[in-house]
Design a protein around this motif. Structure first.
Motif, mmCIF file in Angstrom:
data_model
loop_
_atom_site.group_PDB
_atom_site.id
_atom_site.type_symbol
_atom_site.label_atom_id
_atom_site.label_comp_id
_atom_site.label_asym_id
_atom_site.label_seq_id
_atom_site.Cartn_x
_atom_site.Cartn_y
_atom_site.Cartn_z
ATOM 1 N N ILE A 262 35.132 9.298 13.018
ATOM 2 C CA ILE A 262 36.263 8.887 13.867
ATOM 3 C C ILE A 262 36.755 7.527 13.407
ATOM 4 O O ILE A 262 35.990 6.554 13.361
ATOM 5 C CB ILE A 262 35.848 8.843 15.348
ATOM 6 C CG1 ILE A 262 35.425 10.244 15.781
ATOM 7 C CG2 ILE A 262 36.997 8.366 16.226
ATOM 8 C CD1 ILE A 262 34.446 10.259 16.866
ATOM 9 N N ASN A 263 38.020 7.479 13.030
ATOM 10 C CA ASN A 263 38.644 6.224 12.624
ATOM 11 C C ASN A 263 39.967 6.073 13.363
ATOM 12 O O ASN A 263 40.856 6.893 13.213
ATOM 13 C CB ASN A 263 38.937 6.242 11.121
ATOM 14 C CG ASN A 263 37.692 5.961 10.328
ATOM 15 O OD1 ASN A 263 36.865 5.151 10.753
ATOM 16 N ND2 ASN A 263 37.542 6.676 9.226
ATOM 17 N N ASN A 264 40.059 5.017 14.133
ATOM 18 C CA ASN A 264 41.285 4.752 14.891
ATOM 19 C C ASN A 264 41.822 5.998 15.596
ATOM 20 O O ASN A 264 42.945 6.425 15.380
ATOM 21 C CB ASN A 264 42.392 4.216 13.977
ATOM 22 C CG ASN A 264 41.942 2.978 13.248
ATOM 23 O OD1 ASN A 264 41.133 2.226 13.795
ATOM 24 N ND2 ASN A 264 42.424 2.813 12.046
ATOM 25 N N LYS A 268 38.054 13.173 11.829
ATOM 26 C CA LYS A 268 37.982 13.806 10.518
ATOM 27 C C LYS A 268 36.625 14.495 10.399
ATOM 28 O O LYS A 268 35.601 13.913 10.771
ATOM 29 C CB LYS A 268 38.119 12.729 9.454
ATOM 30 C CG LYS A 268 38.178 13.272 8.048
ATOM 31 C CD LYS A 268 38.430 12.136 7.085
ATOM 32 C CE LYS A 268 37.801 12.446 5.752
ATOM 33 N NZ LYS A 268 37.730 11.262 4.913
ATOM 34 N N PHE A 269 36.686 15.717 9.944
ATOM 35 C CA PHE A 269 35.422 16.442 9.776
ATOM 36 C C PHE A 269 35.089 16.544 8.302
ATOM 37 O O PHE A 269 35.913 17.014 7.508
ATOM 38 C CB PHE A 269 35.514 17.836 10.384
ATOM 39 C CG PHE A 269 35.486 17.837 11.873
ATOM 40 C CD1 PHE A 269 34.274 17.737 12.551
ATOM 41 C CD2 PHE A 269 36.647 17.900 12.619
ATOM 42 C CE1 PHE A 269 34.229 17.719 13.931
ATOM 43 C CE2 PHE A 269 36.613 17.874 13.998
ATOM 44 C CZ PHE A 269 35.396 17.786 14.654
ATOM 45 N N PRO A 338 29.139 11.968 21.719
ATOM 46 C CA PRO A 338 29.332 12.464 23.081
ATOM 47 C C PRO A 338 30.321 11.638 23.900
ATOM 48 O O PRO A 338 31.137 12.192 24.635
ATOM 49 C CB PRO A 338 27.930 12.418 23.687
ATOM 50 C CG PRO A 338 27.097 11.655 22.763
ATOM 51 C CD PRO A 338 27.746 11.649 21.421
ATOM 52 N N LYS A 339 30.234 10.296 23.730
ATOM 53 C CA LYS A 339 31.105 9.457 24.573
ATOM 54 C C LYS A 339 32.568 9.658 24.210
ATOM 55 O O LYS A 339 33.420 9.783 25.076
ATOM 56 C CB LYS A 339 30.703 7.987 24.404
ATOM 57 C CG LYS A 339 29.496 7.648 25.239
ATOM 58 C CD LYS A 339 29.140 6.208 25.142
ATOM 59 C CE LYS A 339 27.836 5.971 25.879
ATOM 60 N NZ LYS A 339 27.182 4.758 25.429
ATOM 61 N N TYR A 340 32.822 9.704 22.918
ATOM 62 C CA TYR A 340 34.200 9.875 22.460
ATOM 63 C C TYR A 340 34.748 11.226 22.907
ATOM 64 O O TYR A 340 35.870 11.315 23.412
ATOM 65 C CB TYR A 340 34.256 9.749 20.938
ATOM 66 C CG TYR A 340 35.648 9.920 20.387
ATOM 67 C CD1 TYR A 340 36.611 8.924 20.550
ATOM 68 C CD2 TYR A 340 36.024 11.101 19.727
ATOM 69 C CE1 TYR A 340 37.877 9.085 20.066
ATOM 70 C CE2 TYR A 340 37.294 11.271 19.242
ATOM 71 C CZ TYR A 340 38.234 10.259 19.415
ATOM 72 O OH TYR A 340 39.492 10.431 18.949
ATOM 73 N N PHE A 341 33.933 12.231 22.772
ATOM 74 C CA PHE A 341 34.388 13.566 23.150
ATOM 75 C C PHE A 341 34.702 13.650 24.637
ATOM 76 O O PHE A 341 35.651 14.316 25.052
ATOM 77 C CB PHE A 341 33.353 14.627 22.759
ATOM 78 C CG PHE A 341 33.803 16.031 23.034
ATOM 79 C CD1 PHE A 341 34.810 16.617 22.278
ATOM 80 C CD2 PHE A 341 33.258 16.775 24.072
ATOM 81 C CE1 PHE A 341 35.251 17.897 22.535
ATOM 82 C CE2 PHE A 341 33.693 18.063 24.336
ATOM 83 C CZ PHE A 341 34.680 18.624 23.563
ATOM 84 N N ASN A 354 45.683 17.579 15.128
ATOM 85 C CA ASN A 354 45.718 16.479 14.171
ATOM 86 C C ASN A 354 44.398 16.255 13.445
ATOM 87 O O ASN A 354 44.222 15.243 12.786
ATOM 88 C CB ASN A 354 46.120 15.187 14.892
ATOM 89 C CG ASN A 354 47.382 15.391 15.680
ATOM 90 O OD1 ASN A 354 48.288 16.081 15.225
ATOM 91 N ND2 ASN A 354 47.433 14.824 16.881
ATOM 92 N N VAL A 355 43.494 17.161 13.646
ATOM 93 C CA VAL A 355 42.182 16.993 13.004
ATOM 94 C C VAL A 355 42.336 17.057 11.487
ATOM 95 O O VAL A 355 43.061 17.886 10.944
ATOM 96 C CB VAL A 355 41.214 18.080 13.512
ATOM 97 C CG1 VAL A 355 40.090 18.302 12.535
ATOM 98 C CG2 VAL A 355 40.657 17.705 14.863
#
Lengths: 373, 519, 366
Positions: A262-264, A268-269, A338-341, A354-355
């Motif tokens: 995760i950037n900004n 991205k996977f 988990p927190k971001y999700f 947008n992934v």
């Protein structure tokens, strides 16, 4: 006196238990269902059932396969009609496969899938697939001289594809992921001119958005999907190099490792593919072995990896465009961030569009086999 | 040796009688010979086998009383009659009493002699094959050991065949059986306790045990239970089994063992058990007897350990199969077809479809036919035995299936069940009944009913005690050390490390047990 | 003198383990509602420590007099009032039996759907259990060893057949949503700890040293909760979100595993589970009758088993009409009852016992 009362009550209990006999069905009075197909007609569901028929066996050792077609307002009602039509008690515990007609899948599986989840006899490991043909046609198909058995259909669906009720419903229940199932269809054999020149093949993948089928992936797309889902042996890659000519490679096994970054607020996977392939057939005119073996192999690997990367890229972008999550990205994100999700999960579908993804592949050709004949 | 035992028997017997002194209304002999003879004749009625030979010994009348067929006439002639007649001139004394003493001490050469003074003892002796010498003027009689009845010779018991080991089995006369045990255990520790039971038959019963191994508590209980036997006659050891088990404790499994082999008896008594030998039958009873012993066979101990362990597990498996297989077959096919793999299910369903009966009825029917044939095979005169097997093979094997009355899978299940039950012949009785119980519950309630009934049977077995020792010991209550002869049959070097007496098994409530943590 | 049953520590704990596991196997939506199974992993670990705390009063009471159980103490220390409390224990055991039967009833009706009446199967089970209770504690405890072995084998077999189909992607972070699932899980697990009351009665009956019994308590509890944790991990790992669609996920999990040609071995697990239910019902009927025995004697005990079974079988017919057996109310009800039986009463008994002991020692000194 007390003994008499005891004895009488004992006899009473035994008699009550014997009352069970009246409802008891013998094995041959049961309809052992092997496969179920569901089609949608204009306003009804047509259910095709393949079951073992012990009443009129083909021979002493082999029961005949009975195909029953019933229709009803809902699948449950149609299935209820089976015993009315056949006077046999349907048994679902031996059911191996559930085939959905394209139309039925497109209208939404939530209308009927509940039966297969909640009924006490149905099992979670029943394989499920979709077809463009009529399901009754599939069950009536000939396999050699005999009719096709549900076991044959069951075996056509690769185990690793997880195309079963368990995974299907599991992804359906999860509001962030979407289910997928195998796509089987009837194809005409090119070479034979015989009467029954039709055969059932694994054509590709049916992908769902929530409970509705939205796309059927075939050829390269299906191949890419299979690689990403670690299902080997679905298709082969043809590589053409100057030195070696056309070479067919088959994926023996693949291992996919997906890591989110995760950037900004951009997700991205990173998809790491670890693939073992083997050379299946060589060009007759060119000799693979006359050149520097290691170098040629390296080149081959590079070409193959490029090709696979391209296929996977295409498949992924195609699927992501549909805004569905069949690769369980949401689960991966949930487990690693988990927190971001938790923050974004309400708008997961938006984010999914947008992934970004990056495919890194490590491809090894493990078996090259002998020189061509 | 035989005579020696006879004397031992007599001494013990008469000693016991004197000790008890219970029969207060015993009738003693009169001094007049004719009165005594008259009484004997009256008591016996006009029975054909009573023979009274009158003799004149130096002017004094005397009589030799015997039961025909029970005495050896040669011995009687040579060791009793001949010396008396030849040496009657030497006899000294004037009164009958004095002459009697002289004859007893100086003339008769028979080693077995005993003096009785009342009719009860005299009758007992007479019916055990002794000859009675009565002399006028004397109030006692001389018993002379001249027995000579015929009996079956010692042979291998047909019910307990062994691959290795002795070929000797018990026979009917008690004395011979005692000899067979004594010959194997040459220790002074071995005891034989004789008593008589049976109001009419007065059968001799002998408790056999090792004094240092046996629990006195158990011994007391066994004696108590034997004295409570109120049967008129005992023709077979099976008659007294119910008296030896705990009263009011219904169970299909017996906690009294039975064997025809002297070596088995020796093995059992060396673990503190008590053998009960009964005159007139080759079957010896063993108490206390535990569930696990049904699976322990003497052959196990003469084989290689690995093979013995294998056969031990075969026996467990055979037991489970013979009890549960038909029930499970019916239950699963009727209620839980999902367990069966496709091909098996298809075969069973096709077979059921062609037969007129329900699976449960069919299985019960064929088991009944099998049981009838088994019983017929057992009772039929031997020359007709072949007829039964031919009819059986044809009826059950061929015709029933081809006529479509019975399905082939059912037949296979029955055959497998029958063969499995032969592996543990001692358990045949409970197995044959349980089999039917499980078929019925399987047919009515499926695998769940079978499980409930199985648990009921389990509780029933577990609730049993055999003389204060839990019937299921040492599995439950569990003892790891005792597993050397349950889960595996360990080598002799390990088995011999410690002799586990039955009263020391875990959970035992026997008062004089050895409380040792190891066992 | 009354004959003391001769049972070992191992037998007691195997009996209690099986009694606890049969309830664990029915763990699912029926009793926990929509609560998240995965979060119960934490509940299980917390419940383990709570259970140890709950055992303390019973254990302390046992240490004060190793020969007397709660019922004996109640009779000896409280007189007529004690009889009343004994009846409360009897009632508790009967309610637990009924609760077990209601779970059985629900399970059979939903998962098996047998062609015969579920109620009759229930009554058949009840009367069979009645026989078990009639045969006494020794018979039950011996039978329990066999059932224990079968249960453990079944568990091992189930775990090993499932472990290959576990998908790590299904393991969410713990306590992802909120704590309510954890608390609900704890409440559920504690409410199902009726075996603790049984422990208070059975502990003094076993032969064996206090140290052995202490080790038994620890091993038993750890065993129960470790298998619980393993079960949660396995069912979540194999089934993911599918778990929430199933009324009895453990049962569903058994139908996923397979053994060679034999598929759907759930019926076999079910068989073993039925044996376990039998054991639990018998045990609690027996414990109820033990209470009756303490008041009215051995003869009444045997008759009371039959009477209680008849009463229960009447209740079985209305089993689903009792609103108290529904999820939330039953949990609260059972926990209140449990706390009363294993905390309140034992603490009162400990105080009374200590008083008695000090009194006796004073008399002795004089």
């Amino acid at each position: 006196m007390r003994n008499k009362i005891l004895n009488l009550s004992f006899i009473f209990i035994i008699i009550m238990l014997f009352s069970g006999c009246s409802e008891q069905h013998q094995l041959h009075q049961k309809l052992i269902i092997q496969g179920i197909g569901i089609d949608k007609t204009a306003d009804n569901y047509k259910v095709t059932v393949q079951a073992l028929d012990f009443q009129n066996p083909m021979s002493e050792d082999e029961p005949s396969l009975k195909i029953i077609e019933i229709s009803g307002e809902s699948v449950t009602k149609a299935l209820d009609n089976i015993s009315k039509k056949t006077s046999l008690k349907p048994v679902y515990s031996q059911n191996l496969v559930l085939i959905l007609g394209e139309e039925a899948a497109k209208t939404g599986v939530n209308n009927f899938i509940d039966f297969f989840v909640r009924h006490c006899e149905t099992r979670p490991k029943v394989k499920i697939c979709v077809t463009k043909s009529q399901t009754s046609e599939i069950f009536k198909l000939k396999y050699g001289e005999k009719s096709i058995k549900s076991k044959n259909i069951h075996d056509l669906i690769p185990q690793k594809l997880n195309s079963d009720i368990l995974h299907f419903v599991s992804n359906l229940k999860n509001s962030y992921t979407d289910p997928w199932i195998a796509w089987l269809d009837i194809e005409e054999k090119k070479e034979s001119n015989k009467e029954n020149n039709k055969e059932l093949v694994l054509k590709g993948i049916g992908i769902f958005k929530e409970d509705k089928l939205i796309n059927l992936l075939e050829n390269q797309d299906a191949f890419g999907f299979m690689i990403l889902k670690n299902v080997p042996n679905f298709n082969s890659c043809i590589i053409n190099t100057e030195q070696t000519g056309e070479i067919t490679c088959v994926i023996n096994n693949s291992k996919t490792d997906i890591n989110p970054e995760i950037n900004n607020n951009n997700i991205k996977f990173c998809i790491n593919l670890n693939i073992n392939a083997s050379v299946f057939s060589l060009d007759k005119n060119k000799n693979f072995y006359t050149h520097n073996f290691e170098e040629t192999k390296k080149e081959l690997e590079n070409k193959l990896s490029e090709q696979i990367k391209q296929i996977c890229n295409e498949t992924l972008s195609k699927i992501l465009k549909l805004n569905i999550d069949v690769f369980e990205f949401s689960k991966i994100l949930r487990n690693s961030c988990p927190k971001y999700f938790k923050l974004i999960r309400n708008n997961w579908r938006e984010h999914l569009k947008n992934v970004k993804f990056e495919i890194k592949q490590d491809i090894k050709i493990t078996a090259t086999g002998k020189e061509p004949i | 040796m035989f005579m020696g035992f006879m004397r031992h028997f007599l001494n013990t017997y008469v000693y016991n009688k004197n000790q008890k002194n219970v029969q207060k209304n015993k009738k003693f002999f009169s001094r007049l010979l004719c009165e005594n003879i008259e009484f004997i004749k009256r008591e016996f009625g006009d029975t054909a086998d009573l023979s009274i030979k009158y003799l004149k010994i130096k002017d004094i009348s005397s009589a030799l009383i015997t039961i025909g067929g029970m005495v050896n006439k040669d011995t009687l002639t040579h060791s009793v009659m001949k010396p008396i007649i030849e040496k009657q001139d030497e006899i000294q004394g004037t009164t009958g009493q004095e002459k009697y003493k002289y004859i007893r001490d100086n003339i008769i050469v028979s080693p077995d002699q005993l003096q009785v003074s009342n009719f009860d003892d005299a009758f007992n002796m007479l019916m055990s094959g002794f000859a009675l010498l009565a002399i006028d003027g004397c109030d006692c009689m001389l018993c002379l050991g001249v027995q000579g009845f015929s009996f079956r010779s010692i042979s291998e018991p047909s019910t307990e065949i062994m691959q290795r080991g002795s070929r000797e089995g018990f026979v009917e006369p008690l004395m011979i059986n005692m000899t067979l045990i004594r010959r194997r255990l040459k220790t002074t520790d071995l005891r034989f306790d004789l008593t008589q039971i049976g109001g009419v038959s007065k059968t001799s019963v002998c408790l056999c045990y090792l004094n240092s191994k046996v629990s006195k508590d158990i011994l007391k209980k066994v004696k108590q239970k034997l004295s409570g036997v109120n049967l008129e006659s005992i023709m077979e050891s099976g008659y007294i089994i119910p008296y030896l088990e705990d009263q009011g404790d219904f169970s299909l499994f017996s906690s009294v063992g039975m064997t025809e082999r002297p070596d088995t008896v020796c093995g059992k008594i060396s673990e503190g058990r008590i053998a009960i030998l009964i005159d007139g039958t080759p079957n010896v009873l063993i108490v206390p007897y535990l569930f696990i012993e049904y699976f322990q066979h003497l052959d196990d101990y003469s084989m290689h350990t690995y093979f013995a362990t294998f056969t031990r597990w075969l026996k467990y498996l055979a037991f489970v199969l013979s009890v549960l297989l038909p029930g499970l077959y019916v239950g699963i096919s009727t209620f839980n077809p999902e367990i069966l793999p496709g091909p098996i299910l298809t075969k069973i369903a096709l077979a059921v479809g062609t037969t007129p009966f329900s699976l449960m009825f069919e299985t019960i029917l064929i088991h009944l036919i099998y049981e009838i044939m088994r019983e017929a095979g057992l009772r039929i005169p031997r020359p007709l035995g072949h007829a039964v097997s031919i009819v059986g093979a044809l009826v059950i094997g061929e015709t029933a299936v081809s006529s479509g009355l019975i399905g082939a899978p059912t037949l296979m299940v029955v055959a497998l069940t029958a063969i499995s039950s032969y592996v543990i012949p001692n358990l045949y009785e409970p197995i044959s009944i349980l089999k039917f119980v499980f078929i019925i519950t399987g047919g009515l309630l499926g695998i769940w009913g079978i499980m409930i009934v199985f648990t009921l049977v389990l509780v029933n077995i577990c609730s049993k005690n055999s003389y204060g020792v839990p019937f299921t010991s040492p599995i439950s209550p569990f003892n790891i050390f005792a597993m050397r002869d349950v889960l595996v049959r360990s080598g002799w070097s390990f088995l011999a490390k410690k002799n586990i007496r039955v009263q020391d098994l875990p959970g035992s409530e026997v008062k004089d047990r050895n409380i040792n943590k190891n066992i | 003198m009354e004959k003391r049953p001769c049972i070992s520590v191992g037998q007691i704990f195997s009996m209690l383990f099986v009694s606890r596991m049969v309830i664990t196997m029915t763990y699912g939506t029926l009793l926990i509602g929509d609560s998240d199974i995965w979060d119960h992993l934490i509940s299980a670990i917390l419940s383990l420590s709570i259970t140890f705390l709950l055992i303390l009063p019973i254990y302390k009471l046992y240490i004060l007099d190793t020969k007397m159980n709660i019922l004996d103490n109640l009779r000896d220390l409280m007189g007529k009032l004690g009889h009343f409390f004994i009846l409360i224990y009897v009632l508790y055991f009967l309610i637990i039996t009924l609760h077990t039967l209601s779970i059985f009833d629900n399970f059979v009706a939903n998962c098996i759907n047998p062609p015969i009446s579920v109620r009759l199967l229930c009554i058949f089970m009840l009367f069979s259990a009645c026989y078990g209770a009639y045969k006494g504690l020794e018979a039950l405890s011996r039978a329990s060893s066999f059932i224990f072995i079968a249960t453990v084998l079944a568990l091992i077999f189930m775990f090993s057949s499932l472990i290959s189909s576990v998908e790590t992607i299904n393991f969410r972070p713990l306590i992802y949503e909120n704590y309510s699932s954890v608390t609900e899980g704890i409440l559920y697990m504690i409410s199902q700890s009726s075996c603790l009351v049984a422990l208070g009665i059975l502990l003094p009956m076993a032969t064996g040293s206090s140290r052995k019994k202490f080790a038994g308590i620890i091993l038993w509890n750890i065993g129960v909760y470790v298998s619980f944790v393993l079960m949660i991990i396995l069912i979540t790992g194999t089934m993911g979100e599918f778990v929430s669609t199933q009324l009895f996920p453990v049962y569903t999990a058994t139908s996923i595993g397979k053994f060679g040609a034999f598929r759907h071995l759930d019926s076999l697990y079910l068989g073993i589970w039925m044996a376990g239910i039998f054991l639990k019902t018998s045990l609690f009927l027996l414990l109820a009758s033990e209470g009756i025995k303490k008041i009215w004697g051995e003869k009444i005990r045997k008759i009371s088993i039959l009477i209680m079974s008849i009463l229960l079988s009447i209740c079985v017919f209305f089993i689903n009409n009792f609103s108290i057996l529904k999820k939330n109310s039953i949990t609260v009800f059972l926990i209140t009852f449990l706390i009363f039986n294993i905390i309140l009463i034992p603490i009162i008994l400990i105080i009374l016992k200590n008083k008695k002991i000090s009194k006796e020692s004073k008399i002795f000194e004089k």
